[in-house]
Design an enzyme around this catalytic site. Structure first.
Site, mmCIF file in Angstrom:
data_model
loop_
_atom_site.group_PDB
_atom_site.id
_atom_site.type_symbol
_atom_site.label_atom_id
_atom_site.label_comp_id
_atom_site.label_asym_id
_atom_site.label_seq_id
_atom_site.Cartn_x
_atom_site.Cartn_y
_atom_site.Cartn_z
ATOM 1 N N GLY A 168 19.194 -23.676 58.498
ATOM 2 C CA GLY A 168 18.297 -22.591 58.101
ATOM 3 C C GLY A 168 18.366 -21.393 59.039
ATOM 4 C CB ALA A 219 14.852 -26.183 57.942
ATOM 5 C CD GLU A 229 22.100 -26.929 56.323
ATOM 6 O OE1 GLU A 229 23.330 -26.918 56.555
ATOM 7 O OE2 GLU A 229 21.404 -25.898 56.277
HETATM 8 C C1 LIG Z 1 17.932 -28.975 55.395
HETATM 9 C C2 LIG Z 1 17.934 -27.528 55.395
HETATM 10 C C3 LIG Z 1 17.784 -26.892 54.086
HETATM 11 C C4 LIG Z 1 18.083 -26.794 56.473
HETATM 12 C C5 LIG Z 1 18.251 -27.157 57.871
HETATM 13 O O1 LIG Z 1 18.295 -26.268 58.634
HETATM 14 S S1 LIG Z 1 18.370 -28.774 58.453
HETATM 15 C C6 LIG Z 1 18.630 -28.545 60.201
HETATM 16 C C7 LIG Z 1 20.004 -28.121 60.528
HETATM 17 N N1 LIG Z 1 20.169 -28.054 61.955
HETATM 18 C C8 LIG Z 1 20.629 -29.062 62.671
HETATM 19 O O2 LIG Z 1 20.965 -30.118 62.163
HETATM 20 C C9 LIG Z 1 20.693 -28.862 64.173
HETATM 21 C C10 LIG Z 1 19.776 -29.812 64.892
HETATM 22 N N2 LIG Z 1 19.822 -29.629 66.315
HETATM 23 C C11 LIG Z 1 20.844 -30.039 67.082
HETATM 24 O O3 LIG Z 1 21.841 -30.542 66.619
HETATM 25 C C12 LIG Z 1 20.716 -29.826 68.572
HETATM 26 O O4 LIG Z 1 19.363 -29.615 68.857
HETATM 27 C C13 LIG Z 1 21.547 -28.627 69.101
HETATM 28 C C14 LIG Z 1 23.044 -28.969 69.005
HETATM 29 C C15 LIG Z 1 21.258 -27.351 68.323
HETATM 30 C C16 LIG Z 1 21.197 -28.371 70.607
HETATM 31 O O5 LIG Z 1 21.332 -29.549 71.330
HETATM 32 P P1 LIG Z 1 20.660 -29.661 72.786
HETATM 33 O O6 LIG Z 1 21.073 -30.977 73.317
HETATM 34 O O7 LIG Z 1 20.961 -28.458 73.576
HETATM 35 O O8 LIG Z 1 19.095 -29.630 72.522
HETATM 36 P P2 LIG Z 1 18.172 -30.802 71.929
HETATM 37 O O9 LIG Z 1 17.664 -31.644 73.029
HETATM 38 O O10 LIG Z 1 18.853 -31.477 70.798
HETATM 39 O O11 LIG Z 1 16.980 -29.932 71.274
HETATM 40 C C17 LIG Z 1 15.886 -29.456 72.056
HETATM 41 C C18 LIG Z 1 14.611 -29.741 71.280
HETATM 42 O O12 LIG Z 1 14.663 -29.026 70.045
HETATM 43 C C19 LIG Z 1 14.473 -29.920 68.959
HETATM 44 N N3 LIG Z 1 15.210 -29.452 67.786
HETATM 45 C C20 LIG Z 1 16.446 -28.924 67.745
HETATM 46 N N4 LIG Z 1 16.782 -28.600 66.486
HETATM 47 C C21 LIG Z 1 15.725 -28.944 65.717
HETATM 48 C C22 LIG Z 1 15.469 -28.839 64.301
HETATM 49 N N5 LIG Z 1 16.334 -28.285 63.425
HETATM 50 N N6 LIG Z 1 14.282 -29.288 63.855
HETATM 51 C C23 LIG Z 1 13.368 -29.799 64.691
HETATM 52 N N7 LIG Z 1 13.542 -29.911 66.038
HETATM 53 C C24 LIG Z 1 14.714 -29.487 66.529
HETATM 54 C C25 LIG Z 1 15.001 -31.245 69.473
HETATM 55 O O13 LIG Z 1 14.505 -32.300 68.718
HETATM 56 C C26 LIG Z 1 14.488 -31.219 70.907
HETATM 57 O O14 LIG Z 1 13.113 -31.506 70.928
HETATM 58 P P3 LIG Z 1 12.582 -32.910 71.566
HETATM 59 O O15 LIG Z 1 13.140 -32.962 72.951
HETATM 60 O O16 LIG Z 1 11.098 -32.784 71.516
HETATM 61 O O17 LIG Z 1 13.111 -33.968 70.669
#
Ligand SMILES: CC(C)=CC(=O)SCCNC(=O)CCNC(=O)[C@H](O)C(C)(C)COP(=O)(O)OP(=O)(O)OC[C@H]1O[C@@H](n2cnc3c(N)ncnc32)[C@H](O)[C@@H]1OP(=O)(O)O
Length: 257
Positions: free
Chosen positions: A108, A65, A131
């Protein structure tokens, strides 16, 4: 109507939705949810579509999400908006749906894949419910679906530690139906969807509904439900055709009636 965050195509009798927010690893924001439901509404209304495939990119099915959209929400907002209720509409679709997962399916993203009827995973797929590291827990059905699919011990471990699971462990644990090389993922998923779409649509839908009962009811109730639906199938032209075709040693021509 145009879509901003997904690509929507039909491939013969298969509806294909590709999540398309590469800059955010397909993070699931409210626009994307609305668009997925709009595309699914259209596929469900289209009698020519017999199966739906949902996929992402080679790097990410969906990284969860959208944390940036969620971060500042208050309890009254999230409660009164019934945050994530739109995902129940995705999960309750009646036509068969396959998730074709490569790369990250986290939070998500993993929950979305589990809303589909089964998952075909690329060999680079990584599943997780991280999460807890954000100070929350799964909120789109993950605590329930993951536990039913892989059992309490592994679901607890994944949700309490946030550890990711690779494709092989996911297959061994019952989370995914099959693993394929990442380069073949879409081809294999579409081939499987084509096979499903070549069957009788009402029979496939009744089969899906009946299998899903197993998650909701007792064994005896489930078997009674199966028996009633099995009997009802004899009211379809496709049951007559399917069995006649076998006896006459020819391919069946299902009419979805
Ligand atoms: C709370 C509920 C009910 C549900 C959920 O799903 S909470 C979210 C759960 N998911 C996570 O915690 C994963 C978050 N993401 C990561 O840990 C990393 O992005 C990765 C391990 C999947 C990949 O790492 P990598 O270094 O290859 O890439 P990043 O530079 O971290 O990401 C690229 C770009 O995407 C944005 N991003 C990634 N995941 C999310 C997300 N879940 N929501 C919003 N944005 C996300 C990340 O910020 C980056 O963008 P910016 O460079 O603009 O910051």
């Amino acid at each position: 109507m145009a879509y901003e965050t997904i690509l929507v195509e039909t491939r013969g009798k298969v509806g294909l939705i590709t999540l398309n927010r590469p800059q955010a690893l397909n993070a699931l924001n409210s626009t994307l949810l609305g668009e997925v439901n709009r595309a699914l509404d259209a596929f469900e209304a289209d009698h020519g579509i017999g199966c739906i495939v949902i996929t992402g990119s080679d790097k990410a099915f969906a990284a969860g999400a959208d944390i940036k959209e969620m971060a500042s929400l208050s309890y009254p907002q999230i409660y009164s908006d019934d945050q994530f209720a739109g995902w129940d509409r995705v999960a309750n679709r009646r036509k068969p749906m396959i998730a074709a997962v490569a790369g990250f399916a986290l939070g998500g993203g993993c929950e979305f894949a589990m809303m589909c009827d089964f998952i075909i995973a690329a060999d680079n797929a990584k599943f997780g419910q991280p999460e807890i590291k954000l100070g929350v827990m799964p909120g789109m059905g993950g605590t329930q679906r993951l536990t039913r699919l892989i059992g309490k011990a592994k679901a607890m471990e994944m949700c309490l530690t946030g550890r990711l699971m690779g494709a092989e462990e996911a297959e061994r644990s019952g989370l995914v139906a099959r693993i394929v090389p990442v380069a073949d993922l879409l081809t294999e998923a579409l081939k499987t969807a084509d096979t499903i779409a070549s069957m009788s649509l009402p029979i496939a839908m009744m089969t899906k509904e009946t299998i899903n009962r197993a998650d909701e009811t007792t064994l005896n109730e489930g078997i009674r439900f199966e028996r009633r639906v099995f009997h009802a199938m004899f009211a379809t032209a496709d049951q007559k055709e399917g069995m006649a075709a076998f006896v006459e040693k020819r391919a069946p021509q299902f009419k979805d009636r």
